[in-house]
Design an enzyme around this catalytic site. Structure first.
Site, PDB file in Angstrom:
ATOM      1  N   ASP A 103       0.860  -1.185   0.000  1.00 22.02           N
ATOM      2  CA  ASP A 103       0.000   0.000   0.000  1.00 22.02           C
ATOM      3  C   ASP A 103       0.894   1.231   0.000  1.00 22.02           C
ATOM      4  O   ASP A 103       1.231   1.781   1.045  1.00 22.02           O
ATOM      5  CB  ASP A 103      -0.920  -0.025   1.221  1.00 22.02           C
ATOM      6  CG  ASP A 103      -2.062   0.962   1.102  1.00 22.02           C
ATOM      7  OD1 ASP A 103      -2.107   1.708   0.099  1.00 22.02           O
ATOM      8  OD2 ASP A 103      -2.918   0.992   2.000  1.00 22.02           O
ATOM      9  N   ILE A 104       1.273   1.657  -1.214  1.00 26.01           N
ATOM     10  CA  ILE A 104       2.237   2.744  -1.353  1.00 26.01           C
ATOM     11  C   ILE A 104       1.609   4.013  -1.927  1.00 26.01           C
ATOM     12  O   ILE A 104       2.171   5.086  -1.807  1.00 26.01           O
ATOM     13  CB  ILE A 104       3.439   2.314  -2.212  1.00 26.01           C
ATOM     14  CG1 ILE A 104       3.008   1.989  -3.636  1.00 26.01           C
ATOM     15  CG2 ILE A 104       4.150   1.115  -1.568  1.00 26.01           C
ATOM     16  CD1 ILE A 104       4.172   1.756  -4.604  1.00 26.01           C
ATOM     17  N   LYS A 105       0.458   3.885  -2.604  1.00 26.95           N
ATOM     18  CA  LYS A 105      -0.287   5.022  -3.160  1.00 26.95           C
ATOM     19  C   LYS A 105       0.616   5.991  -3.931  1.00 26.95           C
ATOM     20  O   LYS A 105       0.491   7.214  -3.811  1.00 26.95           O
ATOM     21  CB  LYS A 105      -1.057   5.754  -2.066  1.00 26.95           C
ATOM     22  CG  LYS A 105      -2.148   4.906  -1.415  1.00 26.95           C
ATOM     23  CD  LYS A 105      -2.956   5.716  -0.430  1.00 26.95           C
ATOM     24  CE  LYS A 105      -4.091   4.904   0.174  1.00 26.95           C
ATOM     25  NZ  LYS A 105      -3.618   3.854   1.103  1.00 26.95           N
ATOM     26  N   ARG A 106       1.493   5.452  -4.738  1.00 29.12           N
ATOM     27  CA  ARG A 106       2.365   6.290  -5.553  1.00 29.12           C
ATOM     28  C   ARG A 106       1.634   6.736  -6.818  1.00 29.12           C
ATOM     29  O   ARG A 106       0.662   6.125  -7.230  1.00 29.12           O
ATOM     30  CB  ARG A 106       3.641   5.545  -5.926  1.00 29.12           C
ATOM     31  CG  ARG A 106       4.486   5.073  -4.754  1.00 29.12           C
ATOM     32  CD  ARG A 106       5.061   6.249  -3.969  1.00 29.12           C
ATOM     33  NE  ARG A 106       6.142   5.820  -3.111  1.00 29.12           N
ATOM     34  CZ  ARG A 106       6.054   5.646  -1.798  1.00 29.12           C
ATOM     35  NH1 ARG A 106       4.907   5.833  -1.199  1.00 29.12           N
ATOM     36  NH2 ARG A 106       7.099   5.276  -1.087  1.00 29.12           N
ATOM     37  N   THR A 140      -0.687  -0.220  -4.617  1.00 34.36           N
ATOM     38  CA  THR A 140      -1.760   0.746  -4.827  1.00 34.36           C
ATOM     39  C   THR A 140      -1.183   1.970  -5.535  1.00 34.36           C
ATOM     40  O   THR A 140      -0.056   2.386  -5.260  1.00 34.36           O
ATOM     41  CB  THR A 140      -2.410   1.159  -3.501  1.00 34.36           C
ATOM     42  OG1 THR A 140      -1.403   1.650  -2.603  1.00 34.36           O
ATOM     43  CG2 THR A 140      -3.124  -0.021  -2.867  1.00 34.36           C
TER      44      THR A 140
END
Length: 309
Positions: A103-106, A140
């Site tokens: 879950d890195i939301k880059r 993500t």
């Protein structure tokens, strides 16, 4: 990798993912005491504490679940030692044959997005050697910058047979400030869902795309619409438990085959021992409390899906 995720969901009968999002106030005192005795009250000590905490939860739940989702910010707050704990957690989950969703939301453009994709999903060339970075199975991605920000991830996923979960409709209360804005008479999240389906067409597994979506459990009616817009995209559903989502809210996220969605619970599982319902386990047996919380979550979702048929 989407084929492996589907296979493991079928095998376990558990369309759930455990969010490994450790905060220091989740970690029992006896774990912190042991870590600080070895490493001191330092970043290294904090990282050791969250690693020991994670390991116990993984050991007590890995046979019940198909996947985990470590949120990298919870590790980054402890600097380089925290990132080392993140890597140890990813590696250990792979040893247990769990699918790892980073879950890195880059989400950036051009070479920057490509570098993020390489770091978390791909390989980087060092001299004559190809080296892996964090090597999660999915990550993500924030699509706000458009195709320029997403395509580099898709390119790496094609090479590595790995996958993405694109933020479409998130579970936080203020998500509607932007995501619900009407464009051509329809909310923005529907337009994003259409792009996810389009991106997914170029990267298909046996029955589902390697490009999935994040849609919060706290918005079941929106999930119903998005399920139709993205029939071949797996939906990662945050917001279960601590954020208010329940099994009965989730039925619309699934397809008629009983697949198509995987539901995340983070503190509801990893901090279950703090919940009055599981208080009898005590902090010493926090891993057993987490296991019971997983079993209860499986039963809740299974019951809701059966009732919906």
């Amino acid at each position: 990798m989407i084929n492996k995720l589907v296979e493991k969901i079928k095998k376990t009968g558990a369309p759930i993912v455990v969010g490994l999002d450790p905060m220091m106030n989740f970690v029992p005192e006896h774990i912190k005491k042991a870590a600080f005795a070895e490493k001191g009250e330092t970043l290294e000590g904090a990282a050791e504490a969250i690693w020991l905490f994670n390991k116990e939860i993984i050991d007590k739940t890995y046979d019940l679940i198909p996947a985990v989702k470590p949120q990298i910010a919870m590790y980054e707050q402890f600097g380089i030692p925290g990132l080392i704990a993140f890597q140890k957690t990813v590696d250990y989950c792979h040893e247990k044959d769990l699918v790892v969703i980073g879950d890195i939301k880059r989400g950036d453009i051009g070479s920057t997005s490509a570098a993020y994709a390489t770091a978390h999903l791909g390989k980087v060339q060092v001299g004559n050697t190809m080296c892996e970075g964090f090597h999660e199975d999915f990550v993500t991605v924030n699509p706000y910058l458009g195709t320029d920000g997403v395509q580099p991830f898709i390119d790496v996923c094609k090479e590595e047979k790995k996958g993405l979960f694109i933020l479409v409709k998130t579970s936080n209360p203020s998500s509607g400030e932007f995501q619900d804005r009407l464009i051509d008479g329809r909310p923005l999240y529907e337009h994003v869902g259409e792009k996810v389906a389009e991106w997914g067409e170029q990267l298909m597994g046996d029955s589902y795309s390697y490009v999935g979506a994040v849609v919060g459990a706290t918005y079941p009616e929106m999930g119903k619409v998005l399920r139709k817009i993205m029939p071949k995209s797996f939906i990662l559903v945050p917001g279960y438990g601590a954020q208010g989502g329940q099994g009965k809210d989730l039925v619309h996220f699934f397809n008629e085959d009983g697949l198509g969605a995987i539901v995340n619970s983070s503190r509801g599982i990893i901090a279950a021992y703090k919940n009055e319902k599981y208080a009898n386990f005590g902090s010493i047996n926090f891993g057993d409390a987490s296991r019971q919380a997983v079993l209860d979550m499986i039963a809740d979702i299974d019951g809701a899906l059966k009732q919906a048929k």
